[in-house]
Motif scaffolding. Sequence first.
Motif, mmCIF file in Angstrom:
data_model
loop_
_atom_site.group_PDB
_atom_site.id
_atom_site.type_symbol
_atom_site.label_atom_id
_atom_site.label_comp_id
_atom_site.label_asym_id
_atom_site.label_seq_id
_atom_site.Cartn_x
_atom_site.Cartn_y
_atom_site.Cartn_z
ATOM 1 N N THR A 1 4.339 -4.919 -8.648
ATOM 2 C CA THR A 1 4.458 -3.677 -9.159
ATOM 3 C C THR A 1 3.348 -3.335 -10.174
ATOM 4 N N ILE A 2 3.013 -4.045 -10.948
ATOM 5 C CA ILE A 2 1.783 -3.818 -11.881
ATOM 6 C C ILE A 2 0.464 -3.626 -11.162
ATOM 7 N N MET A 3 0.390 -4.523 -10.222
ATOM 8 C CA MET A 3 -0.802 -4.347 -9.194
ATOM 9 C C MET A 3 -0.687 -2.905 -8.804
ATOM 10 N N SER A 4 0.256 -2.655 -8.053
ATOM 11 C CA SER A 4 0.492 -1.363 -7.379
ATOM 12 C C SER A 4 0.053 -0.319 -8.352
ATOM 13 N N ALA A 5 0.678 -0.256 -9.639
ATOM 14 C CA ALA A 5 0.220 0.790 -10.673
ATOM 15 C C ALA A 5 -1.209 0.922 -10.881
ATOM 16 N N LEU A 6 -1.939 -0.212 -11.052
ATOM 17 C CA LEU A 6 -3.159 -0.349 -11.386
ATOM 18 C C LEU A 6 -3.973 0.397 -10.195
ATOM 19 N N GLN A 7 -3.634 -0.088 -8.951
ATOM 20 C CA GLN A 7 -4.503 0.542 -7.835
ATOM 21 C C GLN A 7 -4.226 1.851 -7.972
ATOM 22 N N LEU A 8 -3.079 2.580 -8.062
ATOM 23 C CA LEU A 8 -2.807 3.902 -8.196
ATOM 24 C C LEU A 8 -3.621 4.805 -9.144
ATOM 25 N N VAL A 9 -3.549 4.082 -10.327
ATOM 26 C CA VAL A 9 -4.024 4.803 -11.574
ATOM 27 C C VAL A 9 -5.663 4.865 -11.390
ATOM 28 N N ARG A 10 -6.029 3.877 -10.880
ATOM 29 C CA ARG A 10 -7.719 3.412 -10.879
ATOM 30 C C ARG A 10 -8.211 4.013 -9.382
ATOM 31 N N LYS A 11 -7.254 4.539 -8.563
ATOM 32 C CA LYS A 11 -7.845 5.275 -7.348
ATOM 33 C C LYS A 11 -8.415 4.174 -6.410
ATOM 34 N N ALA B 1 2.906 4.341 -3.887
ATOM 35 C CA ALA B 1 2.561 3.088 -3.353
ATOM 36 C C ALA B 1 4.024 2.469 -2.885
ATOM 37 N N LEU B 2 4.279 2.201 -1.739
ATOM 38 C CA LEU B 2 5.344 1.824 -1.031
ATOM 39 C C LEU B 2 5.112 0.352 -0.323
ATOM 40 N N ASP B 3 5.918 -0.399 -0.854
ATOM 41 C CA ASP B 3 6.077 -1.702 -0.299
ATOM 42 C C ASP B 3 7.229 -1.813 0.627
ATOM 43 N N VAL B 4 8.069 -0.833 0.670
ATOM 44 C CA VAL B 4 9.411 -0.716 1.718
ATOM 45 C C VAL B 4 9.481 0.428 2.318
ATOM 46 N N TYR B 5 9.920 0.303 3.610
ATOM 47 C CA TYR B 5 10.177 1.700 4.475
ATOM 48 C C TYR B 5 11.403 1.633 5.149
ATOM 49 N N GLU B 6 12.274 2.649 5.279
ATOM 50 C CA GLU B 6 13.623 2.606 5.398
ATOM 51 C C GLU B 6 13.717 2.059 6.892
ATOM 52 N N LYS B 7 12.987 2.414 7.959
ATOM 53 C CA LYS B 7 13.164 1.801 9.277
ATOM 54 C C LYS B 7 12.043 0.739 9.762
ATOM 55 N N GLU B 8 11.543 -0.099 8.467
ATOM 56 C CA GLU B 8 10.712 -1.143 8.677
ATOM 57 C C GLU B 8 11.108 -2.423 9.605
ATOM 58 N N ALA B 9 12.318 -2.445 9.714
ATOM 59 C CA ALA B 9 12.896 -3.648 10.658
ATOM 60 C C ALA B 9 12.399 -3.797 11.850
ATOM 61 N N THR C 1 -0.303 4.274 -0.509
ATOM 62 C CA THR C 1 -0.747 2.723 -0.100
ATOM 63 C C THR C 1 0.504 1.931 0.223
ATOM 64 N N TYR C 2 0.263 1.429 1.390
ATOM 65 C CA TYR C 2 1.434 0.893 2.047
ATOM 66 C C TYR C 2 1.427 -0.693 2.194
ATOM 67 N N THR C 3 2.101 -1.669 1.888
ATOM 68 C CA THR C 3 2.158 -2.921 2.111
ATOM 69 C C THR C 3 3.482 -3.358 2.620
ATOM 70 N N PRO C 4 3.480 -4.378 3.720
ATOM 71 C CA PRO C 4 4.908 -4.609 4.409
ATOM 72 C C PRO C 4 5.839 -5.611 3.809
ATOM 73 N N HIS C 5 6.486 -4.957 2.794
ATOM 74 C CA HIS C 5 7.713 -5.687 2.442
ATOM 75 C C HIS C 5 7.279 -7.181 1.756
ATOM 76 N N CYS C 6 6.162 -7.116 0.915
ATOM 77 C CA CYS C 6 5.457 -8.479 0.680
ATOM 78 C C CYS C 6 5.469 -8.679 -0.754
ATOM 79 N N ALA C 7 6.172 -7.797 -1.623
ATOM 80 C CA ALA C 7 5.832 -7.908 -3.163
ATOM 81 C C ALA C 7 6.540 -9.135 -3.493
ATOM 82 N N TYR C 8 7.511 -9.668 -2.816
ATOM 83 C CA TYR C 8 8.373 -11.032 -3.131
ATOM 84 C C TYR C 8 7.275 -12.143 -2.776
ATOM 85 N N TYR C 9 6.399 -12.066 -1.691
ATOM 86 C CA TYR C 9 5.797 -13.054 -1.184
ATOM 87 C C TYR C 9 5.105 -13.995 -1.841
ATOM 88 N N THR C 10 5.483 -14.797 -2.613
ATOM 89 C CA THR C 10 4.777 -15.753 -3.205
ATOM 90 C C THR C 10 5.095 -17.426 -2.961
#
Length: 331
Positions: free
Chosen positions: A110-120, A258-266, A293-302
């Motif tokens: 989430t922090i990474m996404s915020a930085l990417q957004l505010v620093r364009k 910045a969206l890591d999820v989408y309602e119909k992503e399945a 900025t879209y990422t495929p539901h991978c915020a958890y992925y560590t």
Amino acid sequence: MTRIYCFGVTQERAPFVQKWSKKNNVEVTMTSESLTINNVKKVKGYDGVSIAEIAKFNSDIYPKLKEYGIKQLSQRTAGFDYFDLEKAKENGIIITNVPSYSPESIAEFTIMSALQLVRKQKLLADHVAKHDFRWVPEVRGRVLGNMTVAVIGVGRIGLQAAKLFKNFGCTVVGYDPYPKDNVSDVINYKENVQSAIKDADIVTLHMPATDENYHLFNKDMFNKMKKDSYLINAGRGSLINIEDLINALDENKLAAAALDVYEKEATYVPGTYPNKEIKDNDFNKLLHHSKITYTPHCAYYTDESVKNMIYSGLDSTLEVIKTGSSKNRVN
């Protein structure tokens, strides 16, 4: 020996299952298949079942599980909105989840996404790809620590995100229907979502999917946000009406998302489609939108999350087999 059938196990995750099996002296059969009405007969003769669902679960499977003597399903993720919990209960099936597998992983993303957004970052990358190396106002960023952040959903993940934003120097406000005690040094709770977002520069969503918050962020909610604010969603796709979000961005009511999820992503996630057409019109729009900025539901992925999901999910399976219940049951 206790026997567990483990569905939805990828090649990557199989070693974690094998280590758990050896450690606990439990026989675990693995398959990459999801549990369906067509293959449910495979669980006959087993003591427990573990799954990793990312789409709506077929409730017709519950009576079959009951017929085969299965009394539980352990979901190896936090999400359990895919299940009809009452129908499961009617058939004597206990549903468990993994409520916390690594809050830090999602909070850091989430922090990474915020930085990417505010620093364009997305716009900067586009400029660089075009060999445009100028310093121009459209790529000029902002300082994260000067911003007010609204955390919507202050559970384990939301609170961890709030702490990280606070460490950057942000003013952190938030909303949760069940506010935590003794966190006033981190977050200032507001009485409702509208109060939390109205002055926020960044709004980050960490709520579960419920009937009450379905499309909570819609045209009306976007109209209540600051026009230069940013939206982050690492919670559930159904929290956002994507058509309304795209319209809000097109009308310059929000700065970016910045969206890591989408309602119909399945339908598409996880998967690879290099030469196939994406037929979902809304998905296509968000994938190609200059302000998303879209990422495929991978915020958890560590590595930590993957291990914890496997271990905790199978621990819950064994717990129900041995005791008849689990601290992680959701029904």
